[in-house]
Design an enzyme around this catalytic site. Sequence first.
Site, PDB file in Angstrom:
ATOM      1  N   THR A  50      49.941  37.861  31.610  1.00  0.00           N
ATOM      2  CA  THR A  50      49.583  38.686  32.762  1.00  0.00           C
ATOM      3  C   THR A  50      48.120  39.080  32.632  1.00  0.00           C
ATOM      4  O   THR A  50      47.438  38.680  31.692  1.00  0.00           O
ATOM      5  CB  THR A  50      50.454  39.953  32.824  1.00  0.00           C
ATOM      6  N   CYS A  51      47.644  39.921  33.560  1.00  0.00           N
ATOM      7  CA  CYS A  51      46.245  40.335  33.505  1.00  0.00           C
ATOM      8  C   CYS A  51      45.964  41.234  32.301  1.00  0.00           C
ATOM      9  O   CYS A  51      44.815  41.361  31.873  1.00  0.00           O
ATOM     10  CB  CYS A  51      45.844  41.042  34.801  1.00  0.00           C
ATOM     11  N   ASN A  52      46.984  41.861  31.750  1.00  0.00           N
ATOM     12  CA  ASN A  52      46.775  42.795  30.639  1.00  0.00           C
ATOM     13  C   ASN A  52      47.351  42.343  29.311  1.00  0.00           C
ATOM     14  O   ASN A  52      47.142  43.007  28.298  1.00  0.00           O
ATOM     15  CB  ASN A  52      47.368  44.169  30.989  1.00  0.00           C
ATOM     16  N   GLY A  55      38.798  52.339  48.055  1.00  0.00           N
ATOM     17  CA  GLY A  55      39.247  52.181  49.436  1.00  0.00           C
ATOM     18  C   GLY A  55      40.322  51.115  49.542  1.00  0.00           C
ATOM     19  O   GLY A  55      41.335  51.303  50.234  1.00  0.00           O
ATOM     20  N   GLY A  57      35.161  50.050  49.383  1.00  0.00           N
ATOM     21  CA  GLY A  57      35.008  49.700  47.973  1.00  0.00           C
ATOM     22  C   GLY A  57      36.344  49.560  47.269  1.00  0.00           C
ATOM     23  O   GLY A  57      37.395  49.439  47.906  1.00  0.00           O
ATOM     24  N   GLN A 116      57.519  40.215  35.928  1.00  0.00           N
ATOM     25  CA  GLN A 116      56.735  39.212  35.207  1.00  0.00           C
ATOM     26  C   GLN A 116      57.497  38.674  33.999  1.00  0.00           C
ATOM     27  O   GLN A 116      57.462  37.479  33.709  1.00  0.00           O
ATOM     28  CB  GLN A 116      55.399  39.819  34.780  1.00  0.00           C
ATOM     29  N   GLY A 138      35.709  53.904  53.666  1.00  0.00           N
ATOM     30  CA  GLY A 138      35.155  53.283  52.463  1.00  0.00           C
ATOM     31  C   GLY A 138      35.821  51.952  52.190  1.00  0.00           C
ATOM     32  O   GLY A 138      37.047  51.852  52.203  1.00  0.00           O
TER      33      GLY A 138
END
Length: 448
Positions: free
Chosen positions: A49-51, A194, A191, A120, A189
């Site tokens: 996974t991403c982590n 946001g 970003g 996951q 916003g």
Amino acid sequence: MHFVAISINHRTADVTLREQVAFRDDALRLAHEDLYETKAILENVILSTCNRTEVYAIVDQVHTGRYYIQRFLARSFGFEVDDIKDMSQVKVGDDAVEHLLRVTSGLDSIVLGETQILGQMRDAFFLAQNTGTTGTIFNHLFKQAITFAKKAHSETDIADNAVSVSYAAVELAKKVFGKLKSKHAVVIGAGEMGELSLLNLLGSGISNVTIVNRTLSKAKILAEKHNVSYDSLSALPSLLETTDIVISSTSAEDYIITNSMVKTISETRKLDSLVLIDIAVPRDIEPGIDAITNIFNYDVDDLKDLVDANLRERQLAAETIAGQIPEEIDSHNEWVNMLGVVPVIRALREKAMNIQAETMESIDRKLPDLSERERKVISKHTKSIINQMLKDPIKQAKELSTDKKSNEKLELFQNIFDIEAEDPREKAKLEKESRAKEILAHRIFSFE
């Protein structure tokens, strides 16, 4: 056979390293197959996974299995084996089972108790199972871990309390309106904050969202990405006349929403509630606005209080879940130990039933004039004698599953009854060899 888990995660490596050791989705099947070709590996599941990137494996020997997993990771991502050792943690046996249970239930996640990891882990297991790299132990253990995590989440509600500012903002809006599906929201916003706010709003069921930004092109990009509407900052006063929720995160030098602006639109809105949530620092919304009737204004401090309270709730839930893990480990160990007992019991039953069958053949030869009914009665009673004789030995064999010297005592048990049971370790190796051949054949066929 031993269970080894090697993990590269947010505690062992920073994001720069984690980015370099993540498998692409389209490469995971091949990665499972490559690792499985290693002789020391009997079963394997890879979670990426991403982590975190983690390898779970059943190995014949701990030291050899650990080395081959580390070498596999090093070769996969262009590192030295020592580099992988430095950025990873190794868990063995009960510690590996505990790690799997903690990861699957979200106790080891950056966001405590999050549920995404459960899906996951389930996907990782299903992929490994479909690829053919799992066997008897992992097919049981991963189903146990997934079931445990589902039960833990449903019984403790650990994931129900917001622990991120953007999610807490949506939770505050729910406290005012209840269900948000029919509401209109404005996100000021375009970003990162946001976009997170937008995602949480969409996740709550709202579909009517407008992105407002000083630079219209940025609002357009974000809006088209998530299929919502957008407008310029100059349109904000008119939007405030009809919207229900505003989340602002621009950190502008001046207030984006002022007292005078809200007073003006409040006359148009009459008694309709308006929730203003300011997650910007410095603030985008002028303080004191909530003095106006039916205007609810929250800033980051209000959100922090909610997040802190929710985090405490999650931590209490996590402690409850963690307290249940030892029982799950014991349950798994009992099941694993029974793997060695079951073949012994099966061999004992087979020998006993063979004796009964031979006895019936002898009776048939010596008493050929028996009626079918008489033969059935004799057969039934001889089987009953066998079952009664086996009752206590089988009970003793089952009790050996929890004995520290179970292997030695099971061997003695077999010698006493002159039986030879199938060795589960040898069975696992044979199953692995068979599956490995199937995977290789599939590769060759696919290549052709």
